[in-house]
Write a protein that holds these residues in place. Structure first.
Motif, PDB file in Angstrom:
ATOM      1  N   GLN A 196       0.831  -1.202   0.000  1.00  0.00           N
ATOM      2  CA  GLN A 196       0.000   0.000   0.000  1.00  0.00           C
ATOM      3  C   GLN A 196       0.867   1.254   0.000  1.00  0.00           C
ATOM      4  O   GLN A 196       0.518   2.250  -0.641  1.00  0.00           O
ATOM      5  CB  GLN A 196      -0.920  -0.018   1.221  1.00  0.00           C
ATOM      6  N   PHE A 197       1.996   1.206   0.684  1.00  0.00           N
ATOM      7  CA  PHE A 197       2.922   2.345   0.677  1.00  0.00           C
ATOM      8  C   PHE A 197       3.446   2.593  -0.736  1.00  0.00           C
ATOM      9  O   PHE A 197       3.434   3.734  -1.232  1.00  0.00           O
ATOM     10  CB  PHE A 197       4.082   2.060   1.636  1.00  0.00           C
ATOM     11  N   ARG A 198       3.914   1.549  -1.396  1.00  0.00           N
ATOM     12  CA  ARG A 198       4.426   1.705  -2.756  1.00  0.00           C
ATOM     13  C   ARG A 198       3.338   2.231  -3.689  1.00  0.00           C
ATOM     14  O   ARG A 198       3.610   3.086  -4.546  1.00  0.00           O
ATOM     15  CB  ARG A 198       4.957   0.365  -3.274  1.00  0.00           C
ATOM     16  N   ASN A 199       2.121   1.746  -3.503  1.00  0.00           N
ATOM     17  CA  ASN A 199       1.026   2.196  -4.361  1.00  0.00           C
ATOM     18  C   ASN A 199       0.718   3.680  -4.151  1.00  0.00           C
ATOM     19  O   ASN A 199       0.410   4.393  -5.109  1.00  0.00           O
ATOM     20  CB  ASN A 199      -0.229   1.360  -4.092  1.00  0.00           C
ATOM     21  N   ALA A 200       0.796   4.138  -2.917  1.00  0.00           N
ATOM     22  CA  ALA A 200       0.526   5.556  -2.636  1.00  0.00           C
ATOM     23  C   ALA A 200       1.574   6.445  -3.302  1.00  0.00           C
ATOM     24  O   ALA A 200       1.244   7.481  -3.891  1.00  0.00           O
ATOM     25  CB  ALA A 200       0.501   5.798  -1.132  1.00  0.00           C
ATOM     26  N   ALA A 241       5.390  14.025   1.391  1.00  0.00           N
ATOM     27  CA  ALA A 241       5.364  12.647   0.893  1.00  0.00           C
ATOM     28  C   ALA A 241       6.746  12.220   0.408  1.00  0.00           C
ATOM     29  O   ALA A 241       7.142  11.058   0.570  1.00  0.00           O
ATOM     30  CB  ALA A 241       4.341  12.513  -0.231  1.00  0.00           C
ATOM     31  N   ALA A 242       7.492  13.159  -0.174  1.00  0.00           N
ATOM     32  CA  ALA A 242       8.841  12.839  -0.643  1.00  0.00           C
ATOM     33  C   ALA A 242       9.753  12.457   0.514  1.00  0.00           C
ATOM     34  O   ALA A 242      10.637  11.599   0.360  1.00  0.00           O
ATOM     35  CB  ALA A 242       9.424  14.021  -1.411  1.00  0.00           C
ATOM     36  N   GLU A 243       9.546  13.081   1.676  1.00  0.00           N
ATOM     37  CA  GLU A 243      10.331  12.701   2.849  1.00  0.00           C
ATOM     38  C   GLU A 243      10.051  11.255   3.250  1.00  0.00           C
ATOM     39  O   GLU A 243      10.963  10.517   3.620  1.00  0.00           O
ATOM     40  CB  GLU A 243      10.038  13.654   4.008  1.00  0.00           C
ATOM     41  N   TYR A 248      12.015   5.710   3.443  1.00  0.00           N
ATOM     42  CA  TYR A 248      11.704   4.304   3.163  1.00  0.00           C
ATOM     43  C   TYR A 248      12.009   3.946   1.717  1.00  0.00           C
ATOM     44  O   TYR A 248      11.300   3.139   1.098  1.00  0.00           O
ATOM     45  CB  TYR A 248      10.235   4.028   3.508  1.00  0.00           C
ATOM     46  N   VAL A 249      13.075   4.514   1.190  1.00  0.00           N
ATOM     47  CA  VAL A 249      13.432   4.271  -0.210  1.00  0.00           C
ATOM     48  C   VAL A 249      13.679   2.795  -0.481  1.00  0.00           C
ATOM     49  O   VAL A 249      13.421   2.301  -1.589  1.00  0.00           O
ATOM     50  CB  VAL A 249      14.667   5.120  -0.597  1.00  0.00           C
ATOM     51  N   ARG A 251      11.975   0.449   0.424  1.00  0.00           N
ATOM     52  CA  ARG A 251      10.684  -0.225   0.253  1.00  0.00           C
ATOM     53  C   ARG A 251      10.028   0.126  -1.076  1.00  0.00           C
ATOM     54  O   ARG A 251       8.960  -0.406  -1.388  1.00  0.00           O
ATOM     55  CB  ARG A 251       9.735   0.154   1.396  1.00  0.00           C
ATOM     56  N   LEU A 252      10.638   1.008  -1.845  1.00  0.00           N
ATOM     57  CA  LEU A 252      10.053   1.446  -3.108  1.00  0.00           C
ATOM     58  C   LEU A 252      10.487   0.540  -4.254  1.00  0.00           C
ATOM     59  O   LEU A 252      11.506  -0.152  -4.177  1.00  0.00           O
ATOM     60  CB  LEU A 252      10.462   2.889  -3.413  1.00  0.00           C
ATOM     61  N   ASP A 253       9.725   0.593  -5.344  1.00  0.00           N
ATOM     62  CA  ASP A 253      10.106  -0.101  -6.563  1.00  0.00           C
ATOM     63  C   ASP A 253      10.401   0.905  -7.673  1.00  0.00           C
ATOM     64  O   ASP A 253      10.224   0.625  -8.853  1.00  0.00           O
ATOM     65  CB  ASP A 253       9.010  -1.070  -6.996  1.00  0.00           C
ATOM     66  N   GLY A 254      10.831   2.079  -7.286  1.00  0.00           N
ATOM     67  CA  GLY A 254      11.172   3.121  -8.237  1.00  0.00           C
ATOM     68  C   GLY A 254      11.822   4.268  -7.486  1.00  0.00           C
ATOM     69  O   GLY A 254      12.168   4.135  -6.310  1.00  0.00           O
ATOM     70  N   PRO A 255      11.978   5.406  -8.148  1.00  0.00           N
ATOM     71  CA  PRO A 255      12.651   6.539  -7.505  1.00  0.00           C
ATOM     72  C   PRO A 255      11.818   7.160  -6.400  1.00  0.00           C
ATOM     73  O   PRO A 255      10.596   6.962  -6.327  1.00  0.00           O
ATOM     74  CB  PRO A 255      12.843   7.526  -8.659  1.00  0.00           C
ATOM     75  N   THR A 256      12.473   7.891  -5.518  1.00  0.00           N
ATOM     76  CA  THR A 256      11.741   8.690  -4.546  1.00  0.00           C
ATOM     77  C   THR A 256      10.969   9.772  -5.288  1.00  0.00           C
ATOM     78  O   THR A 256      11.226  10.055  -6.476  1.00  0.00           O
ATOM     79  CB  THR A 256      12.678   9.358  -3.537  1.00  0.00           C
ATOM     80  N   LEU A 257      10.028  10.390  -4.601  1.00  0.00           N
ATOM     81  CA  LEU A 257       9.301  11.493  -5.233  1.00  0.00           C
ATOM     82  C   LEU A 257      10.220  12.661  -5.544  1.00  0.00           C
ATOM     83  O   LEU A 257       9.970  13.417  -6.489  1.00  0.00           O
ATOM     84  CB  LEU A 257       8.151  11.948  -4.332  1.00  0.00           C
ATOM     85  N   TYR A 258      11.276  12.829  -4.764  1.00  0.00           N
ATOM     86  CA  TYR A 258      12.239  13.880  -5.076  1.00  0.00           C
ATOM     87  C   TYR A 258      12.861  13.672  -6.449  1.00  0.00           C
ATOM     88  O   TYR A 258      13.183  14.631  -7.155  1.00  0.00           O
ATOM     89  CB  TYR A 258      13.364  13.887  -4.036  1.00  0.00           C
ATOM     90  N   GLU A 259      13.046  12.429  -6.841  1.00  0.00           N
ATOM     91  CA  GLU A 259      13.741  12.111  -8.094  1.00  0.00           C
ATOM     92  C   GLU A 259      12.803  11.971  -9.287  1.00  0.00           C
ATOM     93  O   GLU A 259      13.265  11.918 -10.431  1.00  0.00           O
ATOM     94  CB  GLU A 259      14.520  10.802  -7.926  1.00  0.00           C
ATOM     95  N   HIS A 260      11.507  11.903  -9.031  1.00  0.00           N
ATOM     96  CA  HIS A 260      10.561  11.673 -10.109  1.00  0.00           C
ATOM     97  C   HIS A 260      10.578  12.830 -11.105  1.00  0.00           C
ATOM     98  O   HIS A 260      10.565  14.002 -10.720  1.00  0.00           O
ATOM     99  CB  HIS A 260       9.147  11.497  -9.548  1.00  0.00           C
ATOM    100  N   GLN A 261      10.586  12.500 -12.393  1.00  0.00           N
ATOM    101  CA  GLN A 261      10.574  13.500 -13.450  1.00  0.00           C
ATOM    102  C   GLN A 261       9.306  13.386 -14.268  1.00  0.00           C
ATOM    103  O   GLN A 261       8.875  12.279 -14.618  1.00  0.00           O
ATOM    104  CB  GLN A 261      11.792  13.325 -14.362  1.00  0.00           C
ATOM    105  N   LYS A 262       8.723  14.522 -14.579  1.00  0.00           N
ATOM    106  CA  LYS A 262       7.586  14.553 -15.500  1.00  0.00           C
ATOM    107  C   LYS A 262       8.036  14.945 -16.895  1.00  0.00           C
ATOM    108  O   LYS A 262       7.521  14.431 -17.889  1.00  0.00           O
ATOM    109  CB  LYS A 262       6.514  15.522 -15.003  1.00  0.00           C
TER     110      LYS A 262
END
Length: 381
Positions: A196-200, A241-243, A248-249, A251-262
C-alpha cells in the motif's frame, strides 16, 4: 516515519555543542514538549456532536472545533514522540499514548474512522501516526485503561479504506490529491503495509503531477484566489510525501518522489515546482504581476500574510536540506512584506509567525522543521 533515528542522534550532538540552526530550534521544540506534557486530552466528542470529525470551512471559525483539536492533538503527540526518542524518557511516551488512546480508541471519546472533512484530516492525522510510530512497542501500551496498538492499526486500516483514491475535485488533480496520497503513505508505514505504501507513492508519481506545467507552475492552483499560497500548499504535500519516500526508499520499486521526473531534463518534478515559486515567496507582488491581463488568475487574496510566509519558509527549510541549493536558503530566510498577520490555531505556530527568521515551523505535519529537517547534509560533517 519522517526522520531516521540516526539523524535525530546526530541532531542531538549538534544541540549539545550549541550549533545553529539546531540549538535555537531545540529550545523552541522543548517549550512545545512541556506544553504537551500538561495538555488536557481532546477529541471530536468535545463539541457534543458525536464521534465523527465535523468542521466547517475557514469562513466559520467557531464551527472548526474538531479541526483545531486535531491540530493541537497532533502537535502534542508528534512532539512527545520525538522527545521520547531524543531523550529516552518514558514520561513522554506515556503521555503520547494517553493522547492517542483518547483520540482514536477510548469508547467514549474516540473519533469514528470515517472521512467526513477530507483535507482537514489529511493535514492533521498523519502527524498523530508519526507520534504513534515513535512510541511503537513502548510499555505504556500495556497500562490499564489503554487500548492496544493492534486496535490503532485496525483504526488506521479502516480509515484509509474509507478515504479511497479518487481525484476529489471537479477541477482535476489539485493539492488535495497530494495530501490524500501522503496520508495513505504515512498510514501504510504505520501499518507496515509496504504494498500500500508503494502504491501511494506510485499514485503520486502517476497522477500527483497532472497539473504541473513545464514552467513549474500548477495549472489548477493558479486559477484559485490566493493562488501562490495554494501552489505552495501543493508543494508542501509533495515534499512531505517525498520525505516518506526518502526515509523508506528501500521499500520502493522506483525513484523517490524527489527524483521523479515529469518532463525530460535533469530537473525533477518537485524541484521544478520549488524553483518556479522560490522568487515569489519574498516578493508576492511579482507573482501578481504574472497575471497581467488576467489579474484574478494570480491574485493574492488578502495579500500574502505572515502565516503564509511561514508556511513557505518551512517548506523551503526541508527543500534546502535535500537539494542544498543556495536559492532555497535565500528563500527560507525571506520575510517578505506580508500585508497582515492572520492568527493561527496553535500558539506554538504563532511564535514562529511572529518571528520570520529561523527556526521555522510547519503548521501541518512536520512541526519545527529547522530542528528535525534543517541542513541534514551538514550532520555527517
Amino acid at each position: 516515519m519522517f526522520i531516521h533515528l540516526d539523524t535525530l542522534a546526530a541532531i542531538r550532538s549538534r544541540v549539545e555543542t550549541d550549533d545553529s540552526p539546531w540549538a535555537e530550534a531545540y529550545e523552541a521544540f522543548t517549550a512545545d514538549v512541556q506544553n504537551a506534557m500538561s495538555a488536557t486530552p481532546e477529541s471530536v466528542t468535545d463539541n457534543g456532536d458525536g464521534h465523527e470529525f465535523k468542521a466547517k470551512g475557514p469562513e466559520d471559525p467557531e464551527a472548526r472545533k474538531d479541526y483545531v483539536a486535531a491540530i493541537r492533538t497532533g502537535d502534542w503527540i508528534r512532539d512527545l514522540g520525538l522527545a521520547y526518542q531524543y531523550t529516552g524518557s518514558d514520561q513522554y511516551a506515556e503521555k503520547a499514548i494517553e493522547l492517542l488512546d483518547h483520540w482514536f480508541l477510548d469508547s467514549e471519546t474516540r473519533m469514528a474512522p470515517v472521512t467526513t472533512n477530507s483535507i482537514e484530516l489529511f493535514i492533521t492525522l498523519p502527524k498523530m501516526w508519526w507520534g504513534a510510530e515513535l512510541v511503537r512497542g513502548h510499555d505504556g501500551w500495556n497500562n490499564d485503561g489503554v487500548a492496544s496498538e493492534a486496535d490503532l492499526q485496525e483504526w488506521i486500516r479502516t480509515f484509509l479504506d474509507d478515504v479511497g483514491h479518487e481525484i476529489p475535485t471537479s477541477f482535476g488533480q489539485q493539492n488535495i490529491f497530494n495530501w490524500q496520497e501522503m496520508t495513505h503513505a504515512a498510514g501504510s508505514v504505520y501499518l507496515r503495509d509496504w504494498d500500500q505504501f508503494r502504491n501511494a507513492i506510485q499514485r503520486n508519481r502517476e497522477d500527483g503531477f497532472n497539473q504541473l506545467r513545464e514552467d513549474g507552475l500548477l495549472e489548477n492552483e493558479i486559477v484559485r484566489a490566493s493562488s501562490l499560497a495554494y501552489s505552495l500548499y501543493a508543494a508542501k504535500a509533495l515534499v512531505t510525501a517525498a520525505e516518506l519516500s526518502r526515509v523508506y526508499v528501500d521499500r520502493l520499486d522506483g525513484p523517490t518522489l524527489y527524483e521523479h521526473q515529469k518532463f525530460s531534463g535533469d530537473t525533477g518534478a518537485i524541484e521544478r515546482i520549488l524553483d518556479a515559486h522560490a522568487p515569489y515567496v519574498g516578493d508576492p507582488e511579482a507573482w501578481e504581476a504574472l497575471g497581467e491581463g488576467d489579474p484574478e488568475r494570480f491574485a493574492n487574496e488578502h495579500g500574502f500574510p505572515a502565516r503564509k510566509q511561514e508556511a513557505a519558509s518551512s517548506l523551503y527549510e526541508v527543500a534546502y536540506s535535500y537539494y542544498e541549493k543556495d536559492t532555497y536558503l535565500e528563500t527560507l530566510k525571506q520575510s517578505g512584506q506580508p500585508v497582515k498577520n492572520v492568527p493561527t490555531y496553535a500558539s506554538a505556530q504563532q511564535a514562529a509567525i511572529n518571528d520570520p527568521d529561523r527556526p521555522h515551523r510547519d503548521e501541518r505535519i512536520l512541526g519545527w522543521t529547522t530542528f528535525t529537517h534543517g541542513e541534514r547534509f551538514r550532520l555527517d560533517r
